[in-house]
Design an enzyme around this catalytic site. Structure first.
Site, short mmCIF file in Angstrom:
data_model
loop_
_atom_site.label_atom_id
_atom_site.label_comp_id
_atom_site.label_asym_id
_atom_site.label_seq_id
_atom_site.Cartn_x
_atom_site.Cartn_y
_atom_site.Cartn_z
N CYS A 80 0.83 -1.21 0.00
CA CYS A 80 0.00 0.00 0.00
C CYS A 80 0.87 1.26 0.00
CB CYS A 80 -1.00 -0.05 1.16
SG CYS A 80 -2.44 0.98 0.84
N HIS A 176 -3.13 -5.19 1.72
CA HIS A 176 -2.43 -5.45 2.99
C HIS A 176 -2.43 -6.93 3.36
CE1 HIS A 176 -2.05 -1.23 4.38
NE2 HIS A 176 -3.17 -1.04 3.70
N GLU A 178 -0.53 -8.30 5.30
CA GLU A 178 -0.16 -8.38 6.73
C GLU A 178 -1.38 -8.26 7.65
OE1 GLU A 178 0.28 -5.88 4.74
OE2 GLU A 178 0.00 -3.97 5.77
N1 GLN Z 1 -3.73 6.29 1.11
C1 GLN Z 1 -2.43 6.07 1.68
C2 GLN Z 1 -1.37 6.88 0.93
O1 GLN Z 1 -1.66 7.41 -0.08
C3 GLN Z 1 -2.05 4.60 1.64
C4 GLN Z 1 -3.01 3.83 2.50
C5 GLN Z 1 -2.46 2.57 3.11
O2 GLN Z 1 -1.24 2.34 3.18
N2 GLN Z 1 -3.37 1.76 3.60
O3 GLN Z 1 -0.27 6.98 1.39
#
Ligand code: GLN
Length: 196
Positions: A80, A176, A178
């Site tokens: 992410c 994710h 994790e």
């Molecule tokens: N929206 C977050 C970003 O742009 C990422 C979200 C996440 O890691 N769950 O950094």
């Protein structure tokens, strides 16, 4: 011999990655400084907030050391916000990025209405689909020729967007793993580290 796998521990859900590594018998280590980085064979960059992770990594003098280790072949796995931090650019405003993953990412790509959702994804190389948790997730807008798409999602217009990619020893997911009890991507990454 168990290799030490670093987890960038500046912000975000690094504890969940450490627990996941522990659950599969791997040796996870928190990384906050260039010295910490020297002691690990691979690095996981967690989810969280990518601009904050980028700013803190700049403050802690980690950007260049991570880039150098990547250019020498250290495996990295970003989830992410970690994927955003690995990439070369984002759609829209500039922010600190490592630029080691040849990809342009769109942050919060799934829109404001759907902050988070879950989906079962078919993943190249895995027998069974993976249950994926997306939280304010990015997707990949553009990739370079060396980047292999391992999973993608289809939007309302029928367009496919990569959400799991690999470029050599770099692995990146929009979601994710994790936060689930499915350790298959972590195992894939541990194999990369052990093979490096
Ligand atoms: N929206 C977050 C970003 O742009 C990422 C979200 C996440 O890691 N769950 O950094």
């Amino acid at each position: 011999m168990t290799v030490a796998i670093g987890v960038l521990a500046l912000q975000g859900d690094f504890r969940e990655h450490l627990l996941m590594l522990e659950s599969v018998g791997a040796h996870g280590v928190e990384v906050r400084t260039p010295q910490d980085l020297d002691a690990v064979e691979g690095l996981i960059i967690p989810g969280g907030e990518s601009t904050t992770i980028g700013r803190l990594a700049t403050m802690f003098g980690l950007i260049e050391p991570i880039r150098q280790r990547c250019s020498k072949g250290m495996p990295v796995f970003g989830t992410c916000a970690g994927m955003i931090f690995l990439a070369t650019s984002t759609v829209g405003k500039e922010q600190p990025q490592l630029g080691v993953l040849d990809a342009c990412v769109e942050r919060n790509a799934f829109g404001r209405q759907v902050d988070s959702f879950e989906a079962d994804l078919d993943v190249v190389g895995l027998q069974e689909p993976m249950h994926a948790v997306f939280i304010r997730a990015p997707w990949i807008e553009k990739i370079g020729a060396d980047v292999e798409v391992l999973a993608s999602v289809t939007d309302a217009n029928g367009l496919h967007h990569p959400v799991l990619v690999r470029q050599g020893r770099i692995l990146a997911s929009s979601f994710h793993p994790e936060l689930t009890d499915d350790a298959r991507l972590h195992k894939m990454f541990i194999d990369l580290v052990e093979g490096a």
